[in-house]
Design an enzyme around this catalytic site. Structure first.
Site, PDB file in Angstrom:
ATOM      1  N   GLY A 269       0.769  -1.029  -0.017  1.00  8.85           N
ATOM      2  CA  GLY A 269       0.038   0.080  -0.002  1.00  8.85           C
ATOM      3  C   GLY A 269       0.808   1.304  -0.007  1.00  8.85           C
ATOM      4  CG  PHE A 270       4.431   1.013   0.278  1.00 10.56           C
ATOM      5  CD1 PHE A 270       5.122   0.684   1.232  1.00 10.56           C
ATOM      6  CD2 PHE A 270       4.033   0.394  -0.788  1.00 10.56           C
ATOM      7  CE1 PHE A 270       5.707  -0.691   1.113  1.00 10.56           C
ATOM      8  CE2 PHE A 270       4.538  -0.875  -0.926  1.00 10.56           C
ATOM      9  CZ  PHE A 270       5.211  -1.481   0.041  1.00 10.56           C
ATOM     10  N   GLY A 497       0.304  -6.405   4.154  1.00 11.26           N
ATOM     11  CA  GLY A 497       1.437  -7.138   4.242  1.00 11.26           C
ATOM     12  C   GLY A 497       2.478  -6.622   5.561  1.00 11.26           C
ATOM     13  NE  ARG A 656       4.356  -3.771  25.561  1.00 13.56           N
ATOM     14  CZ  ARG A 656       4.769  -4.453  26.559  1.00 13.56           C
ATOM     15  NH1 ARG A 656       5.185  -5.604  26.611  1.00 13.56           N
ATOM     16  NH2 ARG A 656       4.481  -3.544  27.748  1.00 13.56           N
ATOM     17  CB  ILE A 657       9.315  -4.631  19.234  1.00 16.17           C
ATOM     18  CG1 ILE A 657      10.307  -3.438  18.925  1.00 16.17           C
ATOM     19  CG2 ILE A 657       8.902  -5.422  17.958  1.00 16.17           C
ATOM     20  CD1 ILE A 657       9.589  -2.375  17.777  1.00 16.17           C
ATOM     21  CE  LYS A 661       9.634 -15.189  11.600  1.00 20.85           C
ATOM     22  NZ  LYS A 661       8.792 -16.530  11.042  1.00 20.85           N
ATOM     23  CD  GLN A 666       5.639  -3.035   7.936  1.00 20.71           C
ATOM     24  OE1 GLN A 666       5.700  -3.212   7.028  1.00 20.71           O
ATOM     25  NE2 GLN A 666       4.778  -1.908   8.358  1.00 20.71           N
ATOM     26  N   GLY A 731       5.437   1.446  10.560  1.00 19.63           N
ATOM     27  CA  GLY A 731       5.349   1.332   9.246  1.00 19.63           C
ATOM     28  C   GLY A 731       6.369   2.350   8.541  1.00 19.63           C
ATOM     29  CD  GLU A 732       3.762   6.138   7.155  1.00 18.38           C
ATOM     30  OE1 GLU A 732       3.550   7.308   6.165  1.00 18.38           O
ATOM     31  OE2 GLU A 732       2.849   6.125   8.002  1.00 18.38           O
TER      32      GLU A 732
END
Ligand code: MOS
Length: 765
Positions: A269-270, A497, A656-657, A661, A666, A731-732
């Site tokens: 998407g992005f 994704g 926090r992650i 994976k 990302q 995400g970015e």
């Protein structure tokens, strides 16, 4: 989505000042250790096995295939459009143009205002006017794709051109300063930065340029539309199903419930998979033909009909004292835009929040052009803004003869430099320290051109990555628990994704105290409770909060159902927690009843509850951002100017992650896209015609395997106590800072400062 919901939320805003405890960690109850675990994507096997059905793969009886003709002028009108030959070509069902297309209202609100990030407020195939070179002017429907593609070549279209603004230089003569950039004031001034710069002991004052980029997700933009009476089903590749459904409903004069948007899989998407003309044209053509329509844009079509990142020219000026602290920080510039959208490329945002300075001046302008509307594209603004700012920091460090990491340590602010708010969580200095140790930063030579392997010059560069924390208002989640101890968590959100569905299944499993394989997260469909858009790296926070609210509502329902015979009798929702597949009294852990037991006694197969997410009060109170540090090593060939990135490390601080994976993917994906920004991507805009000249992946270069070295990522993992689940968006941020890290490494290797992206070999010869 609705105005009502927005009004309700703004009323709630005032009453909330902090993040309630229950929004935060689930760790105490996360007995299976589900949250944070490197769980493989649940949609992964479906995708690699070819069983995931994308928008252009939906089989339908009587399906027709669409091909689109695109305008070849930038502004003017269609003078003649002869469809005769196309209509008589084999297999052709119909040709739709502005004369016979269904009458549609203007795209509402997010378009016609036009609001920030909106694609366009223009009518879609309603008149003969042309607004950009590449505008769809006709749609041919045929029995096969090949027949449609052939017939579109038989259209005879002539235009009457009008003077167009297609030179960025000329457009800048009429540049304007918008009142707001997204929701922030365009201009921020603290003290007199220009005066402070003039009087500074050390100063740099530089200009940087970044080109246009086009969206190039692997999955081409596509939609399949089918009408049943006045109900439309749109199979789309979407990162905003609810907004799409609502907008199309408004344009066709329907109720939102009459437009069902289904988007279970999105091949990237992005920011580019929002609502463009092709979905509207698919729906319109299906209505006109009385048959289902599939429209897949060709790769060239994506360049013509889907906008990307816009071009910028930026000035960064830094004035420093002898100790490196900043007397002045100035970041200004101009971005190309159109009058029919509002995506001003917020490249000055990083400079507002990153570094302490006595005086600050940030402001930016837009220059209107006749072109495809630009839009959000991964790290819009921040990706190109950090290129300018972080290159400038590197140049200042050299002027001061300071290590660039040490310079940033000295500029670390105590609170947000422009808003004055406290940071909710910021461990950027730690991310620098940990990353530098892992990358071997001490091996870098401060003097450029000092390291060599044969004809290859070696260099190392570093830059800060940053992206704001956002959470969209609105959205609701429903949780359905079944008597066999399973949970179905529903929200019309998006999996493009990133791992969203997997992470939210992990979250719900941890929160409800269920094994992961007993939880299904359902998304991507407007029949589900409304979601927010997958944008601004905000979706995880937005969904998480909705699930937390739904868990609260479910707890109340369960207690009601449990009744007086339950060991939980008499307890309120605040006195119990969801844990181990049931409810447990917080103060008396022995008082417990499983969901199955509660449902069994009540002879119920299932129970469900839905709740709206509370408004994002945390962003009103705190300065919240994701952070990172990009470390790059390059080899530059002294003979050919070729740049090879030989090593890359991203050291992140994003709270926090939630899944080690998918988070790694990302971050790495963002960095790879950043390598494209640094070295290759350039949508060449012909300033004579307003046409993009390289609309294909043969000529528009993105990184391929040979361009990408082993990338390492690491993170502080320190939860933000003010963010839902302690997590920031990821995400970015991965793309931000990469352009500067590469440029700084190229300088360190060669002594050449390249201030214009992409850094192609001709600029190094
Ligand atoms: Mo992102 S550019 O908001 O999809």
């Amino acid at each position: 989505m609705s105005g009502q919901m927005e009004a309700r939320q703004s009323a709630m805003l005032a009453s909330m000042s902090d993040v309630p405890e229950r929004w935060l960690t689930t760790s105490a109850r996360d007995k299976h250790g589900t949250l944070g675990a490197p769980v493989t994507r649940m949609d992964g096997a479906l995708k690699v096995g070819g069983r995931a059905r994308f928008a252009a793969e939906v089989p339908l009886d009587g399906l027709t295939y669409a091909a689109v003709a695109f305008s070849t002028i930038a502004k003017g009108r269609i003078a003649a459009l002869d469809t005769t030959a196309a209509e008589s070509a084999p297999g052709v069902v119909l040709v739709m143009d502005y004369r016979n297309a269904p009458r549609l209202k203007l795209p509402p609100v997010m378009f016609s205002a036009p609001k920030a990030g909106a694609q366009s407020s223009l009518p879609v195939m309603q008149d003969e006017q042309i607004h950009w070179n590449g505008q769809p002017v006709a749609v041919v429907l045929a029995e096969t794709q090949e027949q449609a593609d052939h017939a579109v070549s038989l259209l005879r279209i002539s235009y009457e051109a009008a003077p167009a603004v297609i030179s960025f230089g000329a457009a800048q003569q009429n540049a304007r300063t918008p009142e707001k950039i997204l929701r922030e004031p365009t201009s921020v001034a603290i003290g007199d930065a220009e005066a402070a710069l003039a009087g500074a002991a050390f100063k740099i004052d530089l200009n940087y340029r970044t080109p246009r980029h086009n969206h190039n997700a692997i999955e081409l933009h596509a939609a399949t539309a089918v009408w049943q009476g006045d109900r439309l089903t749109l199979h789309d590749a979407s990162q905003m199903v609810n907004m799409t459904s609502w907008t199309i409903a408004e344009m066709f004069g329907l109720k939102e419930a009459q437009v069902h948007v289904h988007s279970p899989y999105v091949g990237g998407g992005f920011g580019g998979k929002c609502l463009w003309t092709h979905q509207i044209l698919t729906a319109a053509a299906a209505r006109l033909a009385g048959r289902p329509v599939r429209l897949t844009l060709s790769r060239e079509g994506v360049f013509r009909a889907v906008g990307g990142r816009t071009t910028t020219e930026q000035r960064v000026a830094l004035g420093a004292k002898a100790d490196g602290t900043l007397a002045a920080l100035i970041h200004t510039g101009v971005a190309a835009m159109t009058t029919h959208n509002n995506c001003p490329e917020q490249f000055t945002f990083p400079a507002r929040h990153l570094y302490a300075a006595d005086t600050i001046k940030v402001t930016q302008q837009v220059a209107d052009m006749n072109m495809i509307a630009n839009t959000f594209m991964r790290g819009p603004g921040e990706s190109v803004g950090t290129f300018a700012l972080e290159c400038a920091l590197d140049e200042l460090a050299e002027a001061l003869q300071l290590d660039p990491i040490e310079l940033r340590r000295r500029l670390e602010p105590e609170k947000d430099p422009t808003s004055g708010k406290a940071f909710s969580a910021r461990h950027l200095v730690e991310a620098y320290q940990r990353g530098a140790a892992r990358f071997g930063w001490e091996k870098r030579s401060a003097k450029p051109g000092a390291r060599r392997e044969g004809e290859w010059l070696l260099g190392m560069g570093v830059a800060t990555a940053t992206y704001p924390y956002y959470r969209q208002p609105g959205g609701a989640a429903r949780i359905r628990l079944t008597a066999d101890g399973r949970a179905f968590v529903q929200m019309a959100s998006h999996e493009m994704g990133m791992g969203t569905a997997t992470v939210q299944a992990q979250h719900a499993a941890a929160r409800l105290g269920l094994p992961l394989d007993h939880v299904v997260f359902e998304y991507g469909d407007t029949d589900l409770p409304p979601g927010t858009l997958a944008g601004g790296s905000s979706q995880t926070a937005s969904i998480s909060v909705a699930i937390i609210a739904a868990t609260q509502a479910l707890t109340e329902e369960l207690l009601r159902l449990a009744g007086n015979e339950s060991p939980l009798a008499g307890l309120s929702a605040d006195e119990v927690e969801t844990s181990d597949g049931g409810l447990r009294a917080i103060a008396e852990p022995d008082r417990f009843e499983s969901y199955a037991s509660i449902l069994g006694r009540a002879k119920r197969d299932d129970i469900s509850a839905m709740a709206e997410a509370p408004p994002p009060s945390e962003v009103q109170t705190y300065s919240m951002h994701s952070y990172g540090v990009q470390f790059c090593e390059v080899k530059v060939n002294e003979v050919t100017g070729e740049v090879r990135v030989s090593r890359f490390l991203g050291s992140f601080d994003c709270g926090r992650i939630l899944n080690a994976k998918t988070a790694t993917s990302q971050f790495k994906g963002g960095i790879i896209m950043g390598l494209g920004l640094a070295l290759m991507e350039d949508a060449l805009f012909d300033e004579r015609s307003g046409r993009i000249m390289n609309p294909s992946l043969a000529e528009y270069h993105v990184p391929v395997h040979m361009d990408v070295p082993e990338i390492e990522v690491m993170w502080t993992g320190i939860p933000d106590p003010k963010a839902p689940l302690g997590a920031h968006g990821i995400g970015e941020i991965g793309i931000t800072g990469v352009g500067a890290a590469v440029a700084n490494a190229v300088y360190n290797a060669t002594g050449r400062r390249i201030r214009e992206l992409p850094i192609t070999l001709d600029k190094l010869l």
